[in-house]
Design a protein around this motif. Structure first.
Motif, PDB file in Angstrom:
ATOM      1  N   VAL A   8      78.762  40.313 -43.356  1.00 26.65           N
ATOM      2  CA  VAL A   8      78.316  41.200 -42.289  1.00 26.65           C
ATOM      3  C   VAL A   8      78.583  42.631 -42.730  1.00 26.65           C
ATOM      4  N   PRO A   9      77.946  43.631 -42.084  1.00 23.68           N
ATOM      5  CA  PRO A   9      78.169  45.020 -42.499  1.00 23.68           C
ATOM      6  C   PRO A   9      79.631  45.440 -42.347  1.00 23.68           C
ATOM      7  N   SER A  10      80.095  46.249 -43.295  1.00 20.77           N
ATOM      8  CA  SER A  10      81.437  46.817 -43.216  1.00 20.77           C
ATOM      9  C   SER A  10      81.590  47.543 -41.890  1.00 20.77           C
ATOM     10  N   VAL A  48      79.673  46.005 -48.121  1.00 22.32           N
ATOM     11  CA  VAL A  48      79.113  47.353 -48.087  1.00 22.32           C
ATOM     12  C   VAL A  48      77.605  47.189 -48.205  1.00 22.32           C
ATOM     13  N   ALA A  49      76.971  47.058 -47.065  1.00 23.57           N
ATOM     14  CA  ALA A  49      75.525  46.833 -46.992  1.00 23.57           C
ATOM     15  C   ALA A  49      75.079  47.108 -45.565  1.00 23.57           C
ATOM     16  N   GLU A  50      73.787  47.190 -45.388  1.00 21.95           N
ATOM     17  CA  GLU A  50      73.227  47.448 -44.064  1.00 21.95           C
ATOM     18  C   GLU A  50      72.335  46.286 -43.653  1.00 21.95           C
ATOM     19  N   ILE A  51      72.142  46.151 -42.354  1.00 19.96           N
ATOM     20  CA  ILE A  51      71.232  45.128 -41.842  1.00 19.96           C
ATOM     21  C   ILE A  51      69.891  45.302 -42.529  1.00 19.96           C
ATOM     22  N   GLY A  52      69.377  44.233 -43.094  1.00 17.66           N
ATOM     23  CA  GLY A  52      68.087  44.275 -43.774  1.00 17.66           C
ATOM     24  C   GLY A  52      68.166  44.682 -45.236  1.00 17.66           C
ATOM     25  N   GLY A  54      70.838  43.615 -47.605  1.00 19.88           N
ATOM     26  CA  GLY A  54      71.997  42.922 -48.134  1.00 19.88           C
ATOM     27  C   GLY A  54      72.741  42.063 -47.133  1.00 19.88           C
ATOM     28  N   VAL A  55      72.625  42.355 -45.863  1.00 16.58           N
ATOM     29  CA  VAL A  55      73.268  41.546 -44.821  1.00 16.58           C
ATOM     30  C   VAL A  55      72.325  41.405 -43.626  1.00 16.58           C
ATOM     31  N   PRO A  56      72.455  40.358 -42.853  1.00 16.89           N
ATOM     32  CA  PRO A  56      73.403  39.273 -43.044  1.00 16.89           C
ATOM     33  C   PRO A  56      72.981  38.325 -44.175  1.00 16.89           C
ATOM     34  N   LEU A  57      73.971  37.954 -44.956  1.00 16.80           N
ATOM     35  CA  LEU A  57      73.800  37.006 -46.053  1.00 16.80           C
ATOM     36  C   LEU A  57      74.716  35.824 -45.771  1.00 16.80           C
ATOM     37  N   VAL A  58      74.168  34.619 -45.849  1.00 15.80           N
ATOM     38  CA  VAL A  58      74.943  33.412 -45.585  1.00 15.80           C
ATOM     39  C   VAL A  58      74.806  32.478 -46.778  1.00 15.80           C
TER      40      VAL A  58
END
Length: 120
Positions: A8-10, A48-52, A54-58
């Motif tokens: 999830v985003p930092s 360290v990523a933003e929605i769309g 890099g995250v959400p990544l599962v």
């Protein structure tokens, strides 16, 4: 008994991370592994990523055998959780299933048996 890691985003509040974790644990039992209640391997970590971007990544590591319908049901449930908790549209969710042979999964020093559906 899949192992699930959720990025999830930092800066995502800890209470949101906990709700995501508990929601995914429940979704696993409803969709992917209905008979496996003893073990619980769902973790949420900040990236360290933003929605769309890099995250959400599962990432879902599991033994082979789940039907595509079970996996799709889990993905749909996770998408609902991410949209509700993070405001992340389903199109921004990336889920990776990684299947490895049972003999590569150990718990308590013992390899796990092959996975079979709850009704067998």
């Amino acid at each position: 008994m899949p192992v699930i890691r959720i990025d999830v985003p930092s800066g995502t509040p800890i209470d949101v991370q906990k709700r995501i974790r508990l929601g995914v644990k429940d979704a696993v039992l409803r969709t992917l592994a209905p008979k496996e209640t003893k073990y619980d391997y769902v973790g949420v970590r900040e990236a360290v990523a933003e929605i769309g971007d890099g995250v959400p990544l599962v990432e879902v590591d599991l033994r082979p055998g789940r039907e595509p319908e079970r996996k799709k049901a889990l993905v749909d449930a996770i998408a609902e959780i991410m949209e509700r908790e993070l405001g992340a549209p389903p199109a921004d969710l990336y889920v990776l299933f990684r299947e490895t042979p049972s003999e590569n999964h150990y718990c308590g020093g013992t390899p796990l048996p092959a996975w079979v559906p709850a009704d067998r």
